[in-house]
Design an enzyme around this catalytic site. Structure first.
Site, PDB file in Angstrom:
ATOM      1  N   TYR A   1      12.308 -24.426  14.933  1.00  7.03           N
ATOM      2  CA  TYR A   1      12.879 -25.868  15.750  1.00  7.03           C
ATOM      3  C   TYR A   1      13.586 -24.448  17.348  1.00  7.03           C
ATOM      4  O   TYR A   1      13.574 -24.343  18.421  1.00  7.03           O
ATOM      5  CB  TYR A   1      13.004 -26.811  15.901  1.00  7.03           C
TER       6      TYR A   1
ATOM      7  N   GLU B   1       8.585 -35.768  10.147  1.00  5.14           N
ATOM      8  CA  GLU B   1       8.288 -35.013   8.911  1.00  5.14           C
ATOM      9  C   GLU B   1       8.882 -34.558   7.971  1.00  5.14           C
ATOM     10  O   GLU B   1       8.374 -34.857   6.963  1.00  5.14           O
ATOM     11  CB  GLU B   1       8.741 -32.991   9.677  1.00  5.14           C
TER      12      GLU B   1
ATOM     13  N   GLN C   1      -7.646 -26.677  10.043  1.00  2.00           N
ATOM     14  CA  GLN C   1      -8.093 -27.983   9.303  1.00  2.00           C
ATOM     15  C   GLN C   1      -9.475 -28.067   9.235  1.00  2.00           C
ATOM     16  O   GLN C   1      -9.812 -28.303  10.654  1.00  2.00           O
ATOM     17  CB  GLN C   1      -6.422 -29.287  10.211  1.00  2.00           C
TER      18      GLN C   1
ATOM     19  N   SER D   1     -11.355 -31.808   8.256  1.00  2.60           N
ATOM     20  CA  SER D   1     -11.135 -33.553   7.383  1.00  2.60           C
ATOM     21  C   SER D   1     -12.457 -33.522   6.210  1.00  2.60           C
ATOM     22  O   SER D   1     -12.861 -33.103   5.602  1.00  2.60           O
ATOM     23  CB  SER D   1     -12.576 -33.884   8.009  1.00  2.60           C
TER      24      SER D   1
ATOM     25  N   GLY E   1     -17.860 -34.398  14.382  1.00  2.00           N
ATOM     26  CA  GLY E   1     -17.025 -35.122  14.268  1.00  2.00           C
ATOM     27  C   GLY E   1     -17.440 -36.108  13.066  1.00  2.00           C
ATOM     28  O   GLY E   1     -16.798 -37.020  13.219  1.00  2.00           O
TER      29      GLY E   1
ATOM     30  N   VAL F   1      -9.269 -35.443  17.192  1.00  5.60           N
ATOM     31  CA  VAL F   1     -10.464 -34.361  17.887  1.00  5.60           C
ATOM     32  C   VAL F   1      -9.920 -33.064  17.527  1.00  5.60           C
ATOM     33  O   VAL F   1      -8.595 -32.729  17.377  1.00  5.60           O
ATOM     34  CB  VAL F   1      -9.602 -33.858  19.354  1.00  5.60           C
TER      35      VAL F   1
ATOM     36  N   GLY G   1      -8.631 -29.400  17.066  1.00  3.48           N
ATOM     37  CA  GLY G   1      -8.059 -27.920  17.429  1.00  3.48           C
ATOM     38  C   GLY G   1      -7.250 -28.334  18.219  1.00  3.48           C
ATOM     39  O   GLY G   1      -6.735 -30.223  18.051  1.00  3.48           O
TER      40      GLY G   1
END
Length: 396
Positions: free
Chosen positions: A98, A140, A207, A209, A273, A385, A387
């Site tokens: 960060y 996190e 990523q 699903s 999706g 969604v 991306g």
């Protein structure tokens, strides 16, 4: 909460910062990658950087967070923060990154806005940044603790134990921990990050699903992405990943997960999706749920509809479930009222329904509007969604 003085300054300068954020975000990434090229090579999605969608998502998140601080000072935009935190954990982001982001972001702000960034203005926006950053770090930390991993240490080697072609463009993979250990806990609707080493040595992460719930493996499905540019990771997985290969996979993450309960549920998807929705439907069928379940799916055609057979089979297993499917280009006899885009106006949606949506942004906007018109509470509509989330922080 933002201090009173900083609130006044941020409110006064928000139009200028917000108006320039489209210039600030690309410059920030340019500076970040120049100083830390390994981040582009091994962490950030190079395709999203090339298309500009990651820059748009960052700009939207910063503007939305600052706006929330000045317009609703007594509350925190937890839904937005949770979405970002889950994505960060799936990538292995750690607290020490960060300050690096802060340094290059503020360099970009100063370069774009010039003399308008006085010491007072910089201090006020620094307060905004650290309010957001520290909130994310805390969220996190809890997610890492729940996953049983140290901050940033989310990837484990898995062996590919199965590969199945769902359509010409979609392939499903089954993976098991290489060390023979237990599978990580997951919730229906979540995703995993997959890291691959490409031909140029880059270790890119994407990523996917979880698209089912086999007892002894994680299951995720990948659509081959073609366009400008082609999806380099999806092509690598389709062309090179075989049964027996090893793959680095993260602990499951994602804030859009099927909630327990007896309330009616609506699962709406378009195209690829369908993957998290199939995961949710699989869970409902496996647990013998007696909930009212309405599945809505829109696709180009039967041939492009991944998990078409699963949708029908899982719906039949549930005592109170129905599936509605629309195809833009039917390949055979198909009802005219199910040709084209998804239309929920003639579907009986019970009161108290909770809805889960996944698909392209225009589909999400359309279905959300239709659900609101049907009386579904805005708080009961959840979306995923793929991306960068270009809807993040927007009213939709």
């Amino acid at each position: 909460m933002l201090s009173t003085r900083s609130t006044e300054i941020v409110r006064a300068t928000l139009p200028a910062v917000g108006g320039a954020i489209g210039e600030i975000a690309p410059l920030f990434y340019e500076k970040l990658f120049a100083a830390h090229p390994g981040l582009l090579r091994d962490l950030f999605n190079r395709g999203n950087q090339a298309s500009g969608t990651q820059q748009q998502a960052l700009a939207g998140a910063i503007a939305a967070f600052a706006t929330a601080l000045v317009e609703h000072p007594e509350t925190r935009p937890d839904a937005m923060l949770s979405r970002i935190a889950h994505k960060h954990v799936s990538l292995g982001i750690s607290p020490d990154q960060y300050p690096v982001v802060r340094r290059h972001l503020f360099e970009a702000i100063a370069e774009v806005l010039g003399d308008a960034v006085t010491e007072e203005v910089a201090a006020a926006w620094d307060e905004v940044y650290w309010l957001m950053a520290n909130a994310l770090i805390a969220l996190e930390a809890r997610l890492y603790e729940q996953a049983g991993t140290a901050a940033g240490d989310v990837f484990r080697p898995y062996r590919v134990t199965g590969r199945l072609a769902e359509t010409a463009e979609v392939t499903t993979y089954l993976v098991q921990p290489l060390d023979g250990g237990p599978l990580p806990a997951s919730r229906p609707g979540q995703y995993v990050s997959v890291q691959v080493q490409l031909a140029d040595g880059a270790r890119q992460i994407r990523q996917y699903s979880l698209s089912g719930r086999p007892d002894d493996a994680l299951q995720f499905s990948v659509k081959r992405v073609t366009g400008e540019p082609d999806g380099e990771v999806s092509h690598h997985l389709h062309d090179r990943l075989a049964v027996g290969d090893t793959l680095m996979v993260s602990a499951p993450a994602g804030d859009v997960a099927l909630a327990d309960g007896d309330a009616p549920v609506l699962l709406a998807s378009a195209g690829i999706g369908c993957t998290p929705m199939t995961g949710m439907l699989s869970h409902l069928a496996a647990t013998g749920s007696r909930r009212r379940v309405i599945s809505v799916h829109a696709d180009r055609s039967e041939a492009s509809h991944a998990f078409r057979a699963d949708l029908l089979q899982l719906t039949e297993k549930l005592p109170d479930a129905v599936a509605h499917v629309w195809y833009e280009e039917p390949e055979g006899a198909w009802p005219a009222d199910r040709t084209g885009y998804a239309d929920l106006s003639r579907i009986d949606i019970p009161a108290g329904t909770t809805a889960y949506l996944c698909g392209p942004l225009p589909f999400l906007r359309s279905v959300r509007a239709q659900l609101l018109d049907a009386g579904v509470a805005a708080s009961g509509i959840h979306y995923e969604v793929f991306g960068p989330d270009l809807w993040l922080g927007q009213d939709g």
